[in-house]
Write an enzyme that holds these catalytic residues in place. Sequence first.
Site, short mmCIF file in Angstrom:
data_model
loop_
_atom_site.label_atom_id
_atom_site.label_comp_id
_atom_site.label_asym_id
_atom_site.label_seq_id
_atom_site.Cartn_x
_atom_site.Cartn_y
_atom_site.Cartn_z
N TYR A 46 -12.31 -2.56 -3.40
CA TYR A 46 -12.96 -2.68 -2.09
C TYR A 46 -14.48 -2.75 -2.19
CZ TYR A 46 -8.52 -2.15 0.37
OH TYR A 46 -7.25 -2.35 0.87
N GLU A 73 -9.12 -10.27 -8.10
CA GLU A 73 -8.18 -9.15 -7.91
C GLU A 73 -7.03 -9.18 -8.92
OE1 GLU A 73 -7.31 -9.53 -3.71
OE2 GLU A 73 -9.36 -8.94 -3.17
N ASN A 89 -2.20 -0.04 7.29
CA ASN A 89 -1.72 -1.39 7.61
C ASN A 89 -0.82 -2.01 6.53
OD1 ASN A 89 -3.76 -1.91 5.83
ND2 ASN A 89 -4.88 -3.35 7.12
N LYS A 125 0.83 -1.21 0.00
CA LYS A 125 0.00 0.00 0.00
C LYS A 125 0.87 1.27 0.00
CE LYS A 125 -4.10 -2.18 2.09
NZ LYS A 125 -4.95 -2.26 3.32
O1 CDP Z 1 -7.20 -6.15 4.30
P1 CDP Z 1 -7.97 -7.23 5.03
O2 CDP Z 1 -8.58 -8.27 4.09
O3 CDP Z 1 -7.16 -7.86 6.12
O4 CDP Z 1 -9.19 -6.51 5.80
P2 CDP Z 1 -10.65 -6.10 5.30
O5 CDP Z 1 -11.58 -6.38 6.44
O6 CDP Z 1 -10.97 -6.70 3.98
O7 CDP Z 1 -10.55 -4.51 5.14
C1 CDP Z 1 -9.96 -3.94 4.01
C2 CDP Z 1 -9.08 -2.77 4.44
O8 CDP Z 1 -9.92 -1.72 4.92
C3 CDP Z 1 -8.12 -3.05 5.59
O9 CDP Z 1 -6.92 -3.71 5.16
C4 CDP Z 1 -7.85 -1.64 6.09
O10 CDP Z 1 -6.96 -0.96 5.21
C5 CDP Z 1 -9.23 -1.00 5.95
N1 CDP Z 1 -10.02 -1.04 7.19
C6 CDP Z 1 -9.99 0.04 8.06
O11 CDP Z 1 -9.29 1.03 7.79
N2 CDP Z 1 -10.73 0.02 9.22
C7 CDP Z 1 -11.48 -1.05 9.54
N3 CDP Z 1 -12.19 -1.04 10.66
C8 CDP Z 1 -11.51 -2.15 8.67
C9 CDP Z 1 -10.76 -2.13 7.50
#
Ligand code: CDP
Length: 149
Positions: free
Chosen positions: A49, A126, A112, A9
């Site tokens: 997303y 993707e 992250n 990222k």
């Molecule tokens: O990336 P990952 O699949 O682990 O998590 P996700 O639940 O699919 O969420 C996608 C991305 O959204 C995360 O990697 C974070 O960058 C962001 N996110 C966030 O900023 N705050 C949250 N409460 C959940 C997700």
Amino acid sequence: MERTFIMLKPDAVQRGLAGEMIVRFEKKGFKLVGMKLIQVDRTLAEEHYAEHRGKGFFEPTVAYIMSSPVVALVWEGKNVVALARELMGATNPANANPGSIRGMYAMDISRNVIHGSDSVTSAEREIALYFKPEELVDYRKASDEWLSE
Ligand code: CDP
Ligand code: MG
């Protein structure tokens, strides 16, 4: 062979962590079959997303991945989707195993540092979003035979 989509990222690129993060996947034994540095536009970010549309973090997360260039990667290997998620660590770096990438290089969920597909189906979707078929390279590595029977 299974493939997954990984994105380093904007914060990872800006903080100079891209090389160190790529090394983790290389040393695990995965084979790099696609790589490019790109600026993600809104259409692509929202498509990436799409499953999170309507959630509170959707817009900030779309803005985050559009904020600066990212490194898009495709890795190949046995069980690579699940193993890459293990290497990355939990979504919230505060809960991530300290040896994982998010555990080592991040502290807040909003920055992250890495994305990885969460299933083989997501990976296929993707990879197709970010790469044309001809941008993925099929090749043999001398190490292939040393990585599994
Ligand atoms: O990336 P990952 O699949 O682990 O998590 P996700 O639940 O699919 O969420 C996608 C991305 O959204 C995360 O990697 C974070 O960058 C962001 N996110 C966030 O900023 N705050 C949250 N409460 C959940 C997700
Ligand atoms: Mg996800």
